[in-house]
Design a protein around this motif. Sequence first.
Motif, PDB file in Angstrom:
ATOM      1  N   LYS A   1     -23.795  12.620  48.882  1.00 12.43           N
ATOM      2  CA  LYS A   1     -23.647  12.069  50.225  1.00 12.43           C
ATOM      3  C   LYS A   1     -22.340  12.593  50.823  1.00 12.43           C
ATOM      4  CE  LYS A   1     -27.330   9.714  49.339  1.00 12.43           C
ATOM      5  NZ  LYS A   1     -28.636  10.204  49.841  1.00 12.43           N
ATOM      6  N   VAL A   2     -22.402  13.131  52.030  1.00 14.95           N
ATOM      7  CA  VAL A   2     -21.222  13.742  52.640  1.00 14.95           C
ATOM      8  C   VAL A   2     -20.912  13.088  53.984  1.00 14.95           C
ATOM      9  CG1 VAL A   2     -20.173  15.866  53.513  1.00 14.95           C
ATOM     10  CG2 VAL A   2     -21.659  15.945  51.496  1.00 14.95           C
ATOM     11  N   VAL A   3     -19.668  12.696  54.137  1.00 15.21           N
ATOM     12  CA  VAL A   3     -19.165  12.115  55.383  1.00 15.21           C
ATOM     13  C   VAL A   3     -18.001  12.968  55.861  1.00 15.21           C
ATOM     14  CG1 VAL A   3     -17.870  10.159  56.319  1.00 15.21           C
ATOM     15  CG2 VAL A   3     -19.893   9.751  54.907  1.00 15.21           C
ATOM     16  N   THR A   4     -18.002  13.353  57.128  1.00 17.04           N
ATOM     17  CA  THR A   4     -16.847  14.033  57.692  1.00 17.04           C
ATOM     18  C   THR A   4     -15.876  12.973  58.216  1.00 17.04           C
ATOM     19  OG1 THR A   4     -18.114  14.332  59.739  1.00 17.04           O
ATOM     20  CG2 THR A   4     -17.951  16.223  58.250  1.00 17.04           C
ATOM     21  N   LEU A   5     -14.592  13.234  58.020  1.00 23.22           N
ATOM     22  CA  LEU A   5     -13.545  12.249  58.321  1.00 23.22           C
ATOM     23  C   LEU A   5     -12.540  12.850  59.296  1.00 23.22           C
ATOM     24  CD1 LEU A   5     -12.186   9.502  57.603  1.00 23.22           C
ATOM     25  CD2 LEU A   5     -11.050  10.691  55.719  1.00 23.22           C
ATOM     26  N   VAL A   6     -12.315  12.177  60.400  1.00 19.61           N
ATOM     27  CA  VAL A   6     -11.350  12.566  61.442  1.00 19.61           C
ATOM     28  C   VAL A   6     -11.846  13.761  62.247  1.00 19.61           C
ATOM     29  CG1 VAL A   6      -8.980  13.256  61.976  1.00 19.61           C
ATOM     30  CG2 VAL A   6      -9.416  11.642  60.114  1.00 19.61           C
ATOM     31  N   SER A   7     -12.277  14.841  61.556  1.00 17.62           N
ATOM     32  CA  SER A   7     -12.772  16.042  62.228  1.00 17.62           C
ATOM     33  C   SER A   7     -14.194  16.331  61.759  1.00 17.62           C
ATOM     34  CB  SER A   7     -11.861  17.237  61.920  1.00 17.62           C
ATOM     35  OG  SER A   7     -12.251  18.374  62.653  1.00 17.62           O
TER      36      SER A   7
ATOM     37  N   GLY B   1     -14.687   8.681  62.653  1.00 15.26           N
ATOM     38  CA  GLY B   1     -13.526   9.084  63.447  1.00 15.26           C
ATOM     39  C   GLY B   1     -13.728   8.709  64.898  1.00 15.26           C
ATOM     40  N   ILE B   2     -12.729   8.999  65.700  1.00 18.56           N
ATOM     41  CA  ILE B   2     -12.794   8.662  67.109  1.00 18.56           C
ATOM     42  C   ILE B   2     -13.609   9.704  67.886  1.00 18.56           C
ATOM     43  CG2 ILE B   2     -10.610   7.415  67.123  1.00 18.56           C
ATOM     44  CD1 ILE B   2      -9.278   9.932  68.271  1.00 18.56           C
ATOM     45  N   ASP B   3     -13.929   9.368  69.125  1.00 15.30           N
ATOM     46  CA  ASP B   3     -14.500  10.318  70.074  1.00 15.30           C
ATOM     47  C   ASP B   3     -13.338  11.193  70.545  1.00 15.30           C
ATOM     48  OD1 ASP B   3     -15.343  11.672  72.369  1.00 15.30           O
ATOM     49  OD2 ASP B   3     -16.603  10.017  73.060  1.00 15.30           O
TER      50      ASP B   3
ATOM     51  N   GLU C   1     -21.617  -0.377  64.401  1.00 12.77           N
ATOM     52  CA  GLU C   1     -20.632  -1.008  65.266  1.00 12.77           C
ATOM     53  C   GLU C   1     -19.375  -1.369  64.476  1.00 12.77           C
ATOM     54  OE1 GLU C   1     -18.996  -1.963  68.747  1.00 12.77           O
ATOM     55  OE2 GLU C   1     -20.968  -1.039  68.464  1.00 12.77           O
ATOM     56  N   GLN C   2     -19.545  -1.805  63.236  1.00 13.68           N
ATOM     57  CA  GLN C   2     -18.399  -2.129  62.391  1.00 13.68           C
ATOM     58  C   GLN C   2     -17.576  -0.890  62.070  1.00 13.68           C
ATOM     59  OE1 GLN C   2     -18.338  -4.789  58.630  1.00 13.68           O
ATOM     60  NE2 GLN C   2     -18.625  -2.753  57.810  1.00 13.68           N
ATOM     61  N   GLU C   3     -18.249   0.249  61.887  1.00 15.18           N
ATOM     62  CA  GLU C   3     -17.560   1.459  61.466  1.00 15.18           C
ATOM     63  C   GLU C   3     -17.077   2.323  62.632  1.00 15.18           C
ATOM     64  OE1 GLU C   3     -16.999   0.761  58.742  1.00 15.18           O
ATOM     65  OE2 GLU C   3     -18.725  -0.023  57.683  1.00 15.18           O
ATOM     66  N   LYS C   4     -17.311   1.884  63.856  1.00 12.37           N
ATOM     67  CA  LYS C   4     -16.857   2.634  65.023  1.00 12.37           C
ATOM     68  C   LYS C   4     -15.333   2.568  65.128  1.00 12.37           C
ATOM     69  CE  LYS C   4     -17.639   3.089  70.004  1.00 12.37           C
ATOM     70  NZ  LYS C   4     -18.373   2.532  71.178  1.00 12.37           N
ATOM     71  N   ILE C   5     -14.695   3.733  65.266  1.00 11.95           N
ATOM     72  CA  ILE C   5     -13.241   3.806  65.331  1.00 11.95           C
ATOM     73  C   ILE C   5     -12.802   3.838  66.794  1.00 11.95           C
ATOM     74  CG2 ILE C   5     -11.189   5.024  64.532  1.00 11.95           C
ATOM     75  CD1 ILE C   5     -13.024   4.032  62.276  1.00 11.95           C
ATOM     76  N   ARG C   6     -11.928   2.916  67.165  1.00 12.88           N
ATOM     77  CA  ARG C   6     -11.494   2.796  68.555  1.00 12.88           C
ATOM     78  C   ARG C   6     -10.319   3.727  68.853  1.00 12.88           C
ATOM     79  NH1 ARG C   6      -9.842  -3.004  70.191  1.00 12.88           N
ATOM     80  NH2 ARG C   6      -8.261  -2.463  68.643  1.00 12.88           N
ATOM     81  N   ILE C   7     -10.176   4.048  70.137  1.00 12.38           N
ATOM     82  CA  ILE C   7      -9.014   4.780  70.635  1.00 12.38           C
ATOM     83  C   ILE C   7      -8.048   3.764  71.252  1.00 12.38           C
ATOM     84  CG2 ILE C   7      -8.193   6.467  72.319  1.00 12.38           C
ATOM     85  CD1 ILE C   7     -10.962   7.790  72.138  1.00 12.38           C
ATOM     86  N   ASP C   8      -6.791   3.806  70.835  1.00 11.28           N
ATOM     87  CA  ASP C   8      -5.766   2.940  71.402  1.00 11.28           C
ATOM     88  C   ASP C   8      -4.665   3.784  72.042  1.00 11.28           C
ATOM     89  OD1 ASP C   8      -6.883   0.453  70.549  1.00 11.28           O
ATOM     90  OD2 ASP C   8      -6.171   0.884  68.518  1.00 11.28           O
ATOM     91  N   ILE C   9      -4.077   3.270  73.093  1.00 11.81           N
ATOM     92  CA  ILE C   9      -2.910   3.889  73.719  1.00 11.81           C
ATOM     93  C   ILE C   9      -1.700   3.051  73.352  1.00 11.81           C
ATOM     94  CG2 ILE C   9      -1.794   4.550  75.873  1.00 11.81           C
ATOM     95  CD1 ILE C   9      -4.597   4.723  77.125  1.00 11.81           C
ATOM     96  N   VAL C  10      -0.731   3.683  72.682  1.00 13.53           N
ATOM     97  CA  VAL C  10       0.472   2.967  72.245  1.00 13.53           C
ATOM     98  C   VAL C  10       1.687   3.578  72.944  1.00 13.53           C
ATOM     99  CG1 VAL C  10       1.932   2.361  70.285  1.00 13.53           C
ATOM    100  CG2 VAL C  10      -0.553   2.391  70.028  1.00 13.53           C
ATOM    101  N   MET C  11       2.489   2.720  73.545  1.00  7.81           N
ATOM    102  CA  MET C  11       3.740   3.116  74.198  1.00  7.81           C
ATOM    103  C   MET C  11       4.879   2.287  73.595  1.00  7.81           C
ATOM    104  SD  MET C  11       2.173   3.484  78.068  1.00  7.81           S
ATOM    105  CE  MET C  11       3.389   4.654  78.681  1.00  7.81           C
ATOM    106  N   ARG C  12       6.090   2.566  74.016  1.00  8.76           N
ATOM    107  CA  ARG C  12       7.239   1.846  73.456  1.00  8.76           C
ATOM    108  C   ARG C  12       7.097   0.337  73.637  1.00  8.76           C
ATOM    109  NH1 ARG C  12      12.947   3.618  75.721  1.00  8.76           N
ATOM    110  NH2 ARG C  12      11.941   3.002  77.688  1.00  8.76           N
ATOM    111  N   ASP C  13       6.508  -0.072  74.735  1.00 10.88           N
ATOM    112  CA  ASP C  13       6.452  -1.500  75.069  1.00 10.88           C
ATOM    113  C   ASP C  13       5.351  -2.275  74.365  1.00 10.88           C
ATOM    114  OD1 ASP C  13       8.595  -1.388  77.155  1.00 10.88           O
ATOM    115  OD2 ASP C  13       7.175  -0.003  78.054  1.00 10.88           O
ATOM    116  N   ASN C  14       4.418  -1.579  73.686  1.00  9.50           N
ATOM    117  CA  ASN C  14       3.363  -2.315  72.981  1.00  9.50           C
ATOM    118  C   ASN C  14       3.219  -1.833  71.537  1.00  9.50           C
ATOM    119  OD1 ASN C  14       2.120   0.164  73.514  1.00  9.50           O
ATOM    120  ND2 ASN C  14       0.094  -0.742  73.803  1.00  9.50           N
ATOM    121  N   LEU C  15       4.307  -1.328  70.970  1.00 14.22           N
ATOM    122  CA  LEU C  15       4.265  -0.861  69.584  1.00 14.22           C
ATOM    123  C   LEU C  15       3.799  -1.982  68.654  1.00 14.22           C
ATOM    124  CD1 LEU C  15       7.480   1.313  69.134  1.00 14.22           C
ATOM    125  CD2 LEU C  15       5.155   1.975  68.493  1.00 14.22           C
ATOM    126  N   PRO C  16       2.816  -1.708  67.800  1.00 12.89           N
ATOM    127  CA  PRO C  16       2.356  -2.741  66.866  1.00 12.89           C
ATOM    128  C   PRO C  16       3.379  -3.008  65.760  1.00 12.89           C
ATOM    129  CG  PRO C  16       1.240  -0.657  66.438  1.00 12.89           C
ATOM    130  CD  PRO C  16       2.061  -0.455  67.674  1.00 12.89           C
TER     131      PRO C  16
END
Length: 354
Positions: free
Chosen positions: A160-166, A178-180, A339-354
Amino acid sequence: MDQDTDTATDTVATPALTLKDIARQAGVSLATVDRVLHNRPGVRPDTVRRVKEAIARNAFQPHVGAAELARARARRFAFVMPTGPNLFMQQIQAYLDEMSAWLSARRLSVEVVATDVFDPSVLAASLEALSGDYDGVAVVALDHPSVRAAIDDLVEAGTKVVTLVSDVPSSRRHHYVGIDNIAAGRTAGALVGRLAGQKSGKVAIVAGSQGLRDHAERIFGFNQVMASEFPRLDVLPVLEGRDDDDRSEQALARLFGRHADIVGLYNVGAGTPGVARALSNAGREKQVVFVGHDVTVLTRRLLLQGVMDAAISQNPGHEARAAVRVLLALARGEPILREQEKIRIDIVMRDNLP
């Protein structure tokens, strides 16, 4: 007067049936019951019928975890990851290490195979060397004919083969985690264009390799937005740094020397330390809008310092867990919870650093 009462009975609870009970009633081995439950080939029709009749007769509901633990053979997964100081990839590996107890409880082992994912012949050889040794392979893949052929050979051999990130969508890989990346590139383009305000000038792009599909798709999405929404900004030809700090720094330093009017910078992959050094050495860190990828120790510091304006983020822990869960579902013949395995895109800036 009517009363709601519990009726006491002298009944003895029937012990819950196990896979061994079903195997004994059907007159087959535990492994055969498992093959029938997961619709695997190699079982005679009459044997399948006997097992299914025993299951139906007892209204048996198999517990997936118990079935997995009862299986004699443990499963092995390989994660083919890039060599070098890619902090995001190191985060994925760290999360895999954190899953050790979860993996052991399911009789799984995960091994990381480090290789040069930018060299198609080296990556293809690394994949070919895994044939027959692993039940599943997750690979950060270069979209190249020799790599596609190596993936297809693994699948043909039953891995079984899964591509990861790319991704390598033209291959026979079973799933992509991976993300869109086109959407990620468009997001980066919108950020660079809007943060540049009314400035006109040039925009630099630094990528690891346009042979990596995630990088190529990000560049495509970025250029789409820049051309349609920010025509005052001129996008320069892509620099390739192979996600290497020194290569990225040297290539960008030469570019700064040739173009004094660079107002935006998009770092598509890794090599961020080198990109940041080139920006600082040119004295341009406060004039150039800098957008990159992933939240790491380094990008966090650059965001706090104001050198980097925004990071397009994907959750490395989610990617690690999703890749393992998808490989396990594929190996068991179970549905993937997309839906569980869908990877989201987030925008992170200085003011919302996790």
